[in-house]
Design a protein around this motif. Sequence first.
Motif, PDB file in Angstrom:
ATOM      1  N   LEU A  85       0.828  -1.208   0.000  1.00 40.83           N
ATOM      2  CA  LEU A  85       0.000   0.000   0.000  1.00 40.83           C
ATOM      3  C   LEU A  85       0.860   1.255   0.000  1.00 40.83           C
ATOM      4  CD1 LEU A  85      -2.792  -1.271   2.343  1.00 40.83           C
ATOM      5  CD2 LEU A  85      -3.150  -0.349   0.047  1.00 40.83           C
ATOM      6  N   LYS A  86       0.350   2.271  -0.697  1.00 41.63           N
ATOM      7  CA  LYS A  86       1.024   3.554  -0.817  1.00 41.63           C
ATOM      8  C   LYS A  86       0.125   4.638  -0.235  1.00 41.63           C
ATOM      9  CE  LYS A  86       2.784   1.952  -5.289  1.00 41.63           C
ATOM     10  NZ  LYS A  86       2.858   2.250  -6.743  1.00 41.63           N
ATOM     11  N   SER A  87       0.721   5.782   0.043  1.00 38.47           N
ATOM     12  CA  SER A  87      -0.070   6.879   0.599  1.00 38.47           C
ATOM     13  C   SER A  87      -1.186   7.287  -0.352  1.00 38.47           C
ATOM     14  CB  SER A  87       0.836   8.069   0.903  1.00 38.47           C
ATOM     15  OG  SER A  87       1.510   8.493  -0.273  1.00 38.47           O
ATOM     16  N   GLU A  88      -0.924   7.171  -1.649  1.00 39.24           N
ATOM     17  CA  GLU A  88      -1.950   7.550  -2.626  1.00 39.24           C
ATOM     18  C   GLU A  88      -3.119   6.558  -2.698  1.00 39.24           C
ATOM     19  OE1 GLU A  88       1.345   7.305  -3.145  1.00 39.24           O
ATOM     20  OE2 GLU A  88       1.800   6.548  -5.160  1.00 39.24           O
ATOM     21  N   ASP A  89      -3.028   5.445  -1.972  1.00 39.11           N
ATOM     22  CA  ASP A  89      -4.157   4.516  -1.885  1.00 39.11           C
ATOM     23  C   ASP A  89      -5.157   4.944  -0.817  1.00 39.11           C
ATOM     24  OD1 ASP A  89      -1.803   1.882  -2.387  1.00 39.11           O
ATOM     25  OD2 ASP A  89      -3.209   2.679  -3.868  1.00 39.11           O
ATOM     26  N   THR A  90      -4.827   5.994  -0.074  1.00 40.32           N
ATOM     27  CA  THR A  90      -5.740   6.504   0.938  1.00 40.32           C
ATOM     28  C   THR A  90      -7.037   6.970   0.302  1.00 40.32           C
ATOM     29  OG1 THR A  90      -3.964   7.156   2.441  1.00 40.32           O
ATOM     30  CG2 THR A  90      -6.071   8.303   2.670  1.00 40.32           C
ATOM     31  N   ALA A  91      -8.154   6.414   0.767  1.00 44.65           N
ATOM     32  CA  ALA A  91      -9.458   6.720   0.180  1.00 44.65           C
ATOM     33  C   ALA A  91     -10.530   5.978   0.960  1.00 44.65           C
ATOM     34  CB  ALA A  91      -9.499   6.293  -1.289  1.00 44.65           C
ATOM     35  N   VAL A  92     -11.759   6.307   0.644  1.00 44.05           N
ATOM     36  CA  VAL A  92     -12.882   5.475   1.091  1.00 44.05           C
ATOM     37  C   VAL A  92     -13.145   4.454  -0.003  1.00 44.05           C
ATOM     38  CG1 VAL A  92     -15.290   5.400   1.787  1.00 44.05           C
ATOM     39  CG2 VAL A  92     -13.864   7.344   2.453  1.00 44.05           C
ATOM     40  N   TYR A  93     -13.192   3.194   0.369  1.00 39.33           N
ATOM     41  CA  TYR A  93     -13.379   2.113  -0.594  1.00 39.33           C
ATOM     42  C   TYR A  93     -14.834   1.633  -0.528  1.00 39.33           C
ATOM     43  CZ  TYR A  93      -8.415   1.922  -1.542  1.00 39.33           C
ATOM     44  OH  TYR A  93      -7.140   2.243  -1.959  1.00 39.33           O
ATOM     45  N   TYR A  94     -15.445   1.567  -1.701  1.00 35.68           N
ATOM     46  CA  TYR A  94     -16.846   1.200  -1.815  1.00 35.68           C
ATOM     47  C   TYR A  94     -17.010  -0.103  -2.585  1.00 35.68           C
ATOM     48  CZ  TYR A  94     -17.786   6.078  -0.529  1.00 35.68           C
ATOM     49  OH  TYR A  94     -17.837   7.291   0.111  1.00 35.68           O
ATOM     50  N   CYS A  95     -17.906  -0.922  -2.110  1.00 32.73           N
ATOM     51  CA  CYS A  95     -18.278  -2.141  -2.821  1.00 32.73           C
ATOM     52  C   CYS A  95     -19.463  -1.832  -3.735  1.00 32.73           C
ATOM     53  CB  CYS A  95     -18.661  -3.221  -1.819  1.00 32.73           C
ATOM     54  SG  CYS A  95     -19.087  -4.817  -2.535  1.00 32.73           S
ATOM     55  N   ASN A  96     -19.456  -2.438  -4.888  1.00 31.19           N
ATOM     56  CA  ASN A  96     -20.520  -2.232  -5.875  1.00 31.19           C
ATOM     57  C   ASN A  96     -21.016  -3.569  -6.381  1.00 31.19           C
ATOM     58  OD1 ASN A  96     -20.901  -2.182  -9.110  1.00 31.19           O
ATOM     59  ND2 ASN A  96     -21.846  -0.388  -8.180  1.00 31.19           N
ATOM     60  N   ALA A  97     -22.331  -3.633  -6.601  1.00 27.55           N
ATOM     61  CA  ALA A  97     -22.930  -4.816  -7.222  1.00 27.55           C
ATOM     62  C   ALA A  97     -23.790  -4.374  -8.387  1.00 27.55           C
ATOM     63  CB  ALA A  97     -23.775  -5.578  -6.207  1.00 27.55           C
ATOM     64  N   HIS A  98     -23.502  -4.940  -9.548  1.00 25.20           N
ATOM     65  CA  HIS A  98     -24.337  -4.665 -10.724  1.00 25.20           C
ATOM     66  C   HIS A  98     -25.288  -5.834 -10.876  1.00 25.20           C
ATOM     67  CE1 HIS A  98     -25.452  -2.763 -14.469  1.00 25.20           C
ATOM     68  NE2 HIS A  98     -25.404  -3.957 -15.040  1.00 25.20           N
ATOM     69  N   PHE A  99     -26.548  -5.617 -10.475  1.00 24.60           N
ATOM     70  CA  PHE A  99     -27.536  -6.676 -10.430  1.00 24.60           C
ATOM     71  C   PHE A  99     -28.732  -6.295 -11.283  1.00 24.60           C
ATOM     72  CE2 PHE A  99     -29.770 -10.242  -9.030  1.00 24.60           C
ATOM     73  CZ  PHE A  99     -31.024  -9.894  -8.547  1.00 24.60           C
ATOM     74  N   MET A 100     -29.083  -7.176 -12.205  1.00 23.73           N
ATOM     75  CA  MET A 100     -30.127  -6.873 -13.184  1.00 23.73           C
ATOM     76  C   MET A 100     -29.709  -5.616 -13.941  1.00 23.73           C
ATOM     77  SD  MET A 100     -32.077  -9.452 -12.569  1.00 23.73           S
ATOM     78  CE  MET A 100     -33.701  -9.173 -13.268  1.00 23.73           C
ATOM     79  N   THR A 101     -30.428  -4.537 -13.836  1.00 21.64           N
ATOM     80  CA  THR A 101     -30.065  -3.312 -14.546  1.00 21.64           C
ATOM     81  C   THR A 101     -29.698  -2.195 -13.590  1.00 21.64           C
ATOM     82  OG1 THR A 101     -32.373  -2.624 -14.612  1.00 21.64           O
ATOM     83  CG2 THR A 101     -31.553  -3.878 -16.506  1.00 21.64           C
ATOM     84  N   SER A 102     -29.439  -2.531 -12.337  1.00 17.68           N
ATOM     85  CA  SER A 102     -29.178  -1.505 -11.333  1.00 17.68           C
ATOM     86  C   SER A 102     -27.820  -1.695 -10.669  1.00 17.68           C
ATOM     87  CB  SER A 102     -30.262  -1.528 -10.253  1.00 17.68           C
ATOM     88  OG  SER A 102     -31.528  -1.263 -10.811  1.00 17.68           O
ATOM     89  N   ASP A 103     -27.324  -0.606 -10.160  1.00 17.61           N
ATOM     90  CA  ASP A 103     -26.088  -0.621  -9.377  1.00 17.61           C
ATOM     91  C   ASP A 103     -26.414  -0.352  -7.916  1.00 17.61           C
ATOM     92  OD1 ASP A 103     -24.516   0.582 -12.166  1.00 17.61           O
ATOM     93  OD2 ASP A 103     -23.609  -1.031 -10.996  1.00 17.61           O
TER      94      ASP A 103
END
Length: 115
Positions: A85-103
């Motif tokens: 890991l690097k300092s530039e990896d600092t962030a809020v990490y979000y999980c995403n699911a693409h299900f049917m036609t929605s995110d």
Amino acid sequence: QVQLVESGGGLVQPGGSLRLSCAASRSIFSIAIMGWYRQAPGKQRELVAVITNTGHTTYADSMKGRFTISRDNAKNTVYLQMNSLKSEDTAVYYCNAHFMTSDFWGQGTPVTVSS
């Protein structure tokens, strides 16, 4: 509908590792694509990595070789192993699911890389 709950974020020193988890409220086998995105302060949300329900993975260039996305269908969970890991990896990490036609999005888990 898909509810996603991320966990595993925190403070880590440069060069360290973290594993993020994303637990889904339904069988992820039925979800075509799941992924991780991140948003650093003052920046737009960006792709980290995605994985299809057949196991095909795609990574952003800056994460290749350092991050690994995986999924455990039995646990309805997607993981993001982050190494070097690097300092530039600092962030809020979000999980995403693409299900049917929605995110669908989780609430995010913060990662801070700092000495």
